[in-house]
Design a protein around this motif. Sequence first.
Motif, PDB file in Angstrom:
ATOM      1  N   VAL A 189      -5.608  -3.582  -0.384  1.00 60.59           N
ATOM      2  CA  VAL A 189      -4.447  -4.253  -0.981  1.00 60.59           C
ATOM      3  C   VAL A 189      -4.402  -5.715  -0.535  1.00 60.59           C
ATOM      4  N   MET A 217      -5.312   4.942   5.589  1.00 57.83           N
ATOM      5  CA  MET A 217      -4.293   3.904   5.405  1.00 57.83           C
ATOM      6  C   MET A 217      -4.847   2.530   5.755  1.00 57.83           C
ATOM      7  N   MET A 238      -5.631   1.629  -7.166  1.00 61.88           N
ATOM      8  CA  MET A 238      -5.535   2.572  -6.054  1.00 61.88           C
ATOM      9  C   MET A 238      -6.641   3.630  -6.142  1.00 61.88           C
ATOM     10  N   ALA A 289       0.845  -1.199   0.000  1.00 62.36           N
ATOM     11  CA  ALA A 289       0.000   0.000   0.000  1.00 62.36           C
ATOM     12  C   ALA A 289       0.878   1.247   0.000  1.00 62.36           C
ATOM     13  N   GLU A 290       1.938   1.231   0.830  1.00 65.29           N
ATOM     14  CA  GLU A 290       2.863   2.369   0.856  1.00 65.29           C
ATOM     15  C   GLU A 290       3.534   2.564  -0.501  1.00 65.29           C
ATOM     16  N   THR A 291       4.054   1.462  -1.036  1.00 70.03           N
ATOM     17  CA  THR A 291       4.774   1.549  -2.304  1.00 70.03           C
ATOM     18  C   THR A 291       3.857   2.038  -3.420  1.00 70.03           C
ATOM     19  N   LEU A 292       2.648   1.484  -3.458  1.00 70.67           N
ATOM     20  CA  LEU A 292       1.731   1.863  -4.533  1.00 70.67           C
ATOM     21  C   LEU A 292       1.303   3.322  -4.403  1.00 70.67           C
ATOM     22  N   LEU A 293       1.073   3.758  -3.163  1.00 72.02           N
ATOM     23  CA  LEU A 293       0.699   5.162  -2.969  1.00 72.02           C
ATOM     24  C   LEU A 293       1.790   6.077  -3.511  1.00 72.02           C
ATOM     25  N   ASP A 294       3.035   5.747  -3.182  1.00 68.93           N
ATOM     26  CA  ASP A 294       4.152   6.581  -3.636  1.00 68.93           C
ATOM     27  C   ASP A 294       4.275   6.530  -5.154  1.00 68.93           C
ATOM     28  N   ASP A 295       4.255   5.309  -5.692  1.00 74.06           N
ATOM     29  CA  ASP A 295       4.507   5.169  -7.125  1.00 74.06           C
ATOM     30  C   ASP A 295       3.360   5.699  -7.978  1.00 74.06           C
ATOM     31  N   CYS A 296       2.153   5.612  -7.467  1.00 71.58           N
ATOM     32  CA  CYS A 296       1.003   6.022  -8.263  1.00 71.58           C
ATOM     33  C   CYS A 296       0.655   7.493  -8.055  1.00 71.58           C
ATOM     34  N   ALA A 297       1.360   8.170  -7.172  1.00 69.78           N
ATOM     35  CA  ALA A 297       0.971   9.541  -6.827  1.00 69.78           C
ATOM     36  C   ALA A 297       0.784  10.445  -8.052  1.00 69.78           C
ATOM     37  N   ARG A 325       4.316  -7.950  -5.771  1.00 66.66           N
ATOM     38  CA  ARG A 325       3.864  -6.867  -6.644  1.00 66.66           C
ATOM     39  C   ARG A 325       3.705  -7.386  -8.068  1.00 66.66           C
ATOM     40  N   ARG A 360      -0.477  13.122   0.894  1.00 68.22           N
ATOM     41  CA  ARG A 360       0.379  12.256   0.098  1.00 68.22           C
ATOM     42  C   ARG A 360       0.587  12.749  -1.327  1.00 68.22           C
ATOM     43  N   PHE A 361      -0.416  13.390  -1.899  1.00 64.21           N
ATOM     44  CA  PHE A 361      -0.305  13.780  -3.306  1.00 64.21           C
ATOM     45  C   PHE A 361       0.000  15.262  -3.479  1.00 64.21           C
ATOM     46  N   ALA A 387      -2.443   2.006 -10.742  1.00 68.04           N
ATOM     47  CA  ALA A 387      -3.033   3.306 -10.405  1.00 68.04           C
ATOM     48  C   ALA A 387      -4.555   3.199 -10.387  1.00 68.04           C
TER      49      ALA A 387
END
Lengths: 327, 235
Positions: B212, B205, B158, A47-55, B112, B177-178, B155
Amino acid sequence: MTDDIILDAAAQWHGQVTASTVDWDAFTLWLESDPRNARAYDAVALAETLLDDCAPALAVPLAANDDMPAGEASAPARSWSRLATATGLAGLLTLAAALVLALLPHRPGSQTWQTGDRAQSLAMADGTRIALAPRSLLTREGDHLTLTGDAVFAVPHRPDRTLTITAGELTVSDIGTHFDLRNDDGTIRLTIDEGQVRVAGARLARALTLMGGQALAFDPRTAQIVVGPARAGATGDWQRGQLSYRDTPLPLVAADIARYGRGPLRVDDAIAQQHFSGTLRLGTGHDPAQDLARLMALDLAMSGHGAVLRAAHQGHGAGSTAGRPSD
Amino acid sequence: MTRYAEPNGKQDLQCDCAGGIPSPCHGPASPALHHGLPVPDAARTGGLRAVLHDQRGAILRFLAARSGSADLAQDLFQELWLRLDNADQGPVANPVAYLMRAANNLMLDYRRGELRAWARDAAWLVSDNPAMQAPESLADPAPAADDMIAARQEAALMRRAIATLPPGARRALTLHRFDGLAHAEVAAVMGISRSGVEKHIAVAMKHLRRAVMDWGEASSTASVSQSDMQEPRHD
């Protein structure tokens, strides 16, 4: 719920792994104690990785409800408008639709964003974020932006790219920073929050480098440029529902009020040389034009094309040149 | 026996291997595989490979617990060995922790990959968002395009998860975050307290982790059934 407890524990382990403080032996024992633990840990870390990568991809549709499937869009839209009412203008500004400036270097042509009553937040694929204030216009051709009005920029520095922004006569370049740029009929104000920028112009003797904590004002009538310390927190103060000034000419204050307040506001020529220092509040229950008039002991009159600020006739004495935040 | 801790147990881990496999050893590589098991060659005694060999039991046990499969643990261990071989590295302060971390990252990459494969095959995702049907990306089978599609699918997953967040949690998460706002700034924008922001983000979160986790269940089930289908049939 059991899952929640496991996920919370997994989040704690993830925090320790990330911080390099984890005891791997203990971590292994925890994983072995329940097969669900490993799944929970995967979920937390992914979840952390995806949040960062998909930002970069996600920044857009999150704010733009109309991008979502109809079934999902309606409920959030309703709650957001409730939220907007509750939080006033500051809420409204950040609830504005977001767009992506797809940073495709080979695509010719230009793009234009124009805001009405609401601000708009723009996200570029390279990580640049722009909050375009109400009643502002931004155009983009390749790596070149042109601004009329007000925008707050957060630009990651990248040596391989030369982003420039033209506002009136001035061009801002060499950007890796957070700053607020305003262009009101050629009068330029620039406030640097962090980092530095380079400012050039045809009528400037030489280019200037401004650092975080500095502010610049340019008057097109005299081609005079004034550099001084920035007011703390002045960058993008409109995003927080207020406007802050230090010794700012009244016509500029009026231009801001027209942009963020309740429509056109003119300053009578007789008081155009006066300056204002202080903070004006925006949003529900606040009329910044009236507050300004009261702070400076001026008259606020209505005319055909909106309001006019002018010297008080009687009983108030001369207009003060400094105000105080009113609460 | 398991022995994860550094002998003196006091050193801090200095390496930064967030991006997958770190690179610990110097010198040319000559992998010596023996019955499928890595054996350190003389030149590397004292290097990471020696540690990897020495810690084989502990790392395999960790990988088995992480992956839930002894076979997968073996595969990942081999992968770890091979990657050490290709890596060019500087000194590592705490080699055991370094290797555990690398093993952990490998496992995450594997999950992943499962998730991506599953998402790519899930037709409902593609039809969900017109932007994802960009013809150039679907037509081009090159790895780069494949990655691009995978990234879009991730994406999209998410986005769906975030769309179902409670409004306050979604807004706080988005701003933090964004839009890169600090908690205090989010609090100012939303007109709530800092602790309110923290609660919103914790809710967000929690929600995303559950989502996830659900995908994880679905994707690992999918990959199992897929490998079942790939079993050669003898008629």
